[in-house]
Scaffold this active site. Structure first.
Site, PDB file in Angstrom:
ATOM      1  N   ASP A  75     125.503  -7.401  -7.401  1.00 38.17           N
ATOM      2  CA  ASP A  75     124.400  -8.205  -7.929  1.00 38.17           C
ATOM      3  C   ASP A  75     124.639  -9.703  -7.812  1.00 38.17           C
ATOM      4  O   ASP A  75     124.190 -10.488  -8.653  1.00 38.17           O
ATOM      5  CB  ASP A  75     124.113  -7.846  -9.409  1.00 38.17           C
ATOM      6  CG  ASP A  75     123.733  -6.391  -9.561  1.00 38.17           C
ATOM      7  OD1 ASP A  75     123.146  -5.832  -8.624  1.00 38.17           O
ATOM      8  OD2 ASP A  75     124.028  -5.808 -10.617  1.00 38.17           O
ATOM      9  N   LYS A  99     122.903 -11.001  -3.147  1.00 39.73           N
ATOM     10  CA  LYS A  99     123.023 -10.715  -1.700  1.00 39.73           C
ATOM     11  C   LYS A  99     121.646 -10.605  -1.049  1.00 39.73           C
ATOM     12  O   LYS A  99     121.419 -11.125   0.044  1.00 39.73           O
ATOM     13  CB  LYS A  99     123.804  -9.398  -1.474  1.00 39.73           C
ATOM     14  CG  LYS A  99     125.222  -9.421  -2.012  1.00 39.73           C
ATOM     15  CD  LYS A  99     125.926  -8.095  -1.819  1.00 39.73           C
ATOM     16  CE  LYS A  99     125.339  -6.973  -2.626  1.00 39.73           C
ATOM     17  NZ  LYS A  99     125.521  -7.090  -4.078  1.00 39.73           N
ATOM     18  N   GLY A 151     120.470  -2.453  -5.582  1.00 36.29           N
ATOM     19  CA  GLY A 151     119.151  -3.006  -5.859  1.00 36.29           C
ATOM     20  C   GLY A 151     119.194  -4.458  -5.446  1.00 36.29           C
ATOM     21  O   GLY A 151     119.884  -5.253  -6.086  1.00 36.29           O
ATOM     22  N   HIS A 152     118.527  -4.789  -4.353  1.00 35.59           N
ATOM     23  CA  HIS A 152     118.575  -6.147  -3.817  1.00 35.59           C
ATOM     24  C   HIS A 152     117.218  -6.816  -4.015  1.00 35.59           C
ATOM     25  O   HIS A 152     116.219  -6.350  -3.467  1.00 35.59           O
ATOM     26  CB  HIS A 152     118.968  -6.118  -2.335  1.00 35.59           C
ATOM     27  CG  HIS A 152     120.353  -5.549  -2.112  1.00 35.59           C
ATOM     28  ND1 HIS A 152     120.872  -5.302  -0.874  1.00 35.59           N
ATOM     29  CD2 HIS A 152     121.327  -5.196  -2.986  1.00 35.59           C
ATOM     30  CE1 HIS A 152     122.097  -4.806  -1.003  1.00 35.59           C
ATOM     31  NE2 HIS A 152     122.386  -4.733  -2.272  1.00 35.59           N
ATOM     32  N   GLN A 184     126.705  -3.502  -3.179  1.00 36.62           N
ATOM     33  CA  GLN A 184     127.728  -3.606  -4.240  1.00 36.62           C
ATOM     34  C   GLN A 184     128.612  -4.842  -4.004  1.00 36.62           C
ATOM     35  O   GLN A 184     128.158  -5.770  -3.358  1.00 36.62           O
ATOM     36  CB  GLN A 184     128.566  -2.325  -4.326  1.00 36.62           C
ATOM     37  CG  GLN A 184     127.793  -1.106  -4.853  1.00 36.62           C
ATOM     38  CD  GLN A 184     126.977  -0.405  -3.788  1.00 36.62           C
ATOM     39  OE1 GLN A 184     127.466  -0.088  -2.725  1.00 36.62           O
ATOM     40  NE2 GLN A 184     125.727  -0.123  -4.088  1.00 36.62           N
TER      41      GLN A 184
END
Ligand code: GDP
Ligand code: IMO
Ligand code: MG
Length: 464
Positions: A54, A57, A81-82, A265
């Site tokens: 988080d 990225k 989750g981006h 990650q």
């Protein structure tokens, strides 16, 4: 300026691949006539998270995609989750590379990813509802990617329940069990899913074995018929996208295309190098981009480490610089809630012991620091420069979890800037104390600062 750019693009994209095509393919020829250090803006870049995930990225990938031709996800699954914000629209990408939001870019989900076909199909539908084009022209999925199946999710959940207070705090997306099956050589892959009869036959066997495991946990088994129907329906939706991504990427390399590897990650969630067992089940560090895509190490030109100007972690496990008061402040601003599970992230000061180690393991060339604006209101900001365990000074994090839990962070203090930074367009427009803080992070991490981010939008990005 425009003419200069045009000449440069012709050199990079036409002249360089042409010369290479006529050179014997010998050791040392990188496929580009121009050496990587001259290709300053993009080249083949591995982007990694340098903390616990988080780091921002998604935002940086989206920013860099402008210069890339192809964006590749090579590990992880929909535990990621981006977040990318374009104009007024917020997108949270879980499996599809963030490059999908820019027209004319190819996105690749490579062999190292574990893929829940129903989740991907849903993500594609969600993007299309937001008018994002997703076709086989811009998305390719590896036939070697392993499938996440409902029994993986069920086992993930049961293991966590059984661990009780020692739980990892997984995303419950079945990631650990799916990679476990891959390593145990009993996983199903996209290529199986593309052959319905074979898929059904293999699935039946796997459901039997996994239901026995679930029963041993005292949990309900999964239903073969239901999974078969659902997965075969998703298979037909995904069929146009499936192919050999290794061959595609190597042809692209020959043609001089530039590839951006979107890490998921972060370094300390890496299965080998992270805070084991409080990690995810893939190699999130730079090497994972090679094994996870089939692009060899000597074709990688640059490793970019993304890090927040402070530290966050979601899930359990040691976190030396954690600070609840600082976390309350960020949460009070509506920040630092997980993009995948919505959980409040744990927050703490910047940990340079961690980022320095990340620099080493990943071979980070340069860094992008995000969320600088999160510190705007503080009078004093702490940075952890090293740990102390008993009387011992530690410059690198110990690999043993009990020892790491025992470490006390040692801080330096920097003066805050107490001025909003979100409108700064250049480094020079940042308050001097913010500039000094960023320089300090780079110095302690032992890498070059190239990007600073002062807000979630594309425009709120400063390139140095
Ligand atoms: P990722 O998993 O590394 O892509 O990061 P996430 O998207 O899960 O979390 C990063 C969060 O920070 C998201 O909400 C982003 O929109 C947000 N973000 C990224 N960079 C910045 C920044 O510089 N400032 C602010 N305010 N938010 C940012
Ligand atoms: P992105 O790509 C932050 C964490 C989970 C848990 C541990 C194991 O958005 O940075 P898993 O479900 O993978 O078995 O969970 O890893 N985790 C993440 N934390 N960002 C992520 O991805 C994460 N993906 C997994 O919270 O602690
Ligand atoms: Mg995330």
């Amino acid at each position: 300026m425009l003419f200069g750019n045009f000449v440069w693009e012709v050199l990079r994209r036409v002249v360089s691949p042409l010369i290479c095509a006529f050179l014997p393919a010998r050791h040392g020829c990188t496929g580009k006539f121009l050496p990587p250090y001259l290709i300053t803006d993009m080249a083949n870049t591995i982007l990694v998270g340098a903390q616990w995930g988080d780091e921002g990225k998604g935002k940086i990938i989206d920013f860099l995609t402008e210069k890339a031709d192809i964006v590749v996800r090579s590990q992880g699954g929909n535990n990621a989750g981006h977040t990318v914000i374009v104009g007024d629209t917020k997108y949270i990408l879980h499996l599809i590379p963030s490059g999908i939001l820019r027209a004319g870019k190819k996105c690749v989900i490579a062999n190292g990813v574990v893929l829940d076909p129903i989740a991907v199909a849903k993500e594609i539908d969600g993007l299309r509802e937001k008018k994002v084009k997703v076709t086989k022209a811009n998305l390719l999925i590896s036939d070697c990617a392993h499938l996440v199946l409902p029994y993986h999710r069920a086992i993930d959940e049961q293991r966590e329940l059984k661990k009780g207070k020692n739980k990892i705090g997984t995303t419950k997306r079945g990631i650990g069990p799916a990679y476990g099956d891959k390593a145990a050589r009993v996983g199903l892959r996209m290529s199986d899913l593309m052959q319905p009869e074979l898929f059904s036959q293999k699935l039946k066997e796997r459901v039997k074995e996994n239901n026995a495991v679930l029963e041993a946990f005292g949990a309900k088994g999964v239903k073969f018929k239901e999974i078969e129907a659902e997965y075969l329906e998703a298979a037909e939706k995904l069929r146009p996208f499936v192919g050999n991504t290794v061959v595609y990427l190597h042809e692209a390399l020959k043609a001089g295309k530039e590839i951006l590897f979107e890490g998921a990650q972060g370094t300390f969630l890496d299965l080998d190098h992270g805070t084991y067992p409080y990690v995810t089940s893939s190699n999130t560090t730079a090497g994972g981009a090679c094994t996870g895509s089939g692009v060899p190490p000597h074709r990688m030109d640059r490793v970019l480490g993304v890090m927040k100007a402070y530290t966050t972690r979601v899930g359990e496990g040691p976190f030396p610089t954690e600070n609840d008061e600082f976390g309350d402040m960020l949460h009070g601003m509506g920040r630092e809630f997980g993009s995948t599970t919505g959980r409040a992230r744990r927050c703490g000061w910047f940990d340079a012991v961690a980022t320095r180690y990340a620099g080493m393991v990943n071979g980070i060339d340069d860094i992008a620091v995000t969320n600088l604006d999160g510190l705007d209101s503080l009078a004093t900001i702490k940075i952890c420069t090293h740990y102390k365990r008993g009387n011992k000074k530690l410059e690198v994090p110990p690999s043993d979890m009990l020892q790491l839990t025992d470490c006390k962070p040692v801080y330096i203090e920097m003066p805050g800037w107490q001025t909003p930074t979100h409108e700064a367009k250049t480094f020079g427009e940042l308050p001097p104390n913010a500039q000094a803080y960023l320089h300090k992070l780079a110095e302690l991490t032992q890498a070059k600062l190239t990007i600073a981010s002062v807000g979630p939008n594309r425009e709120q990005t400063i390139v140095l």
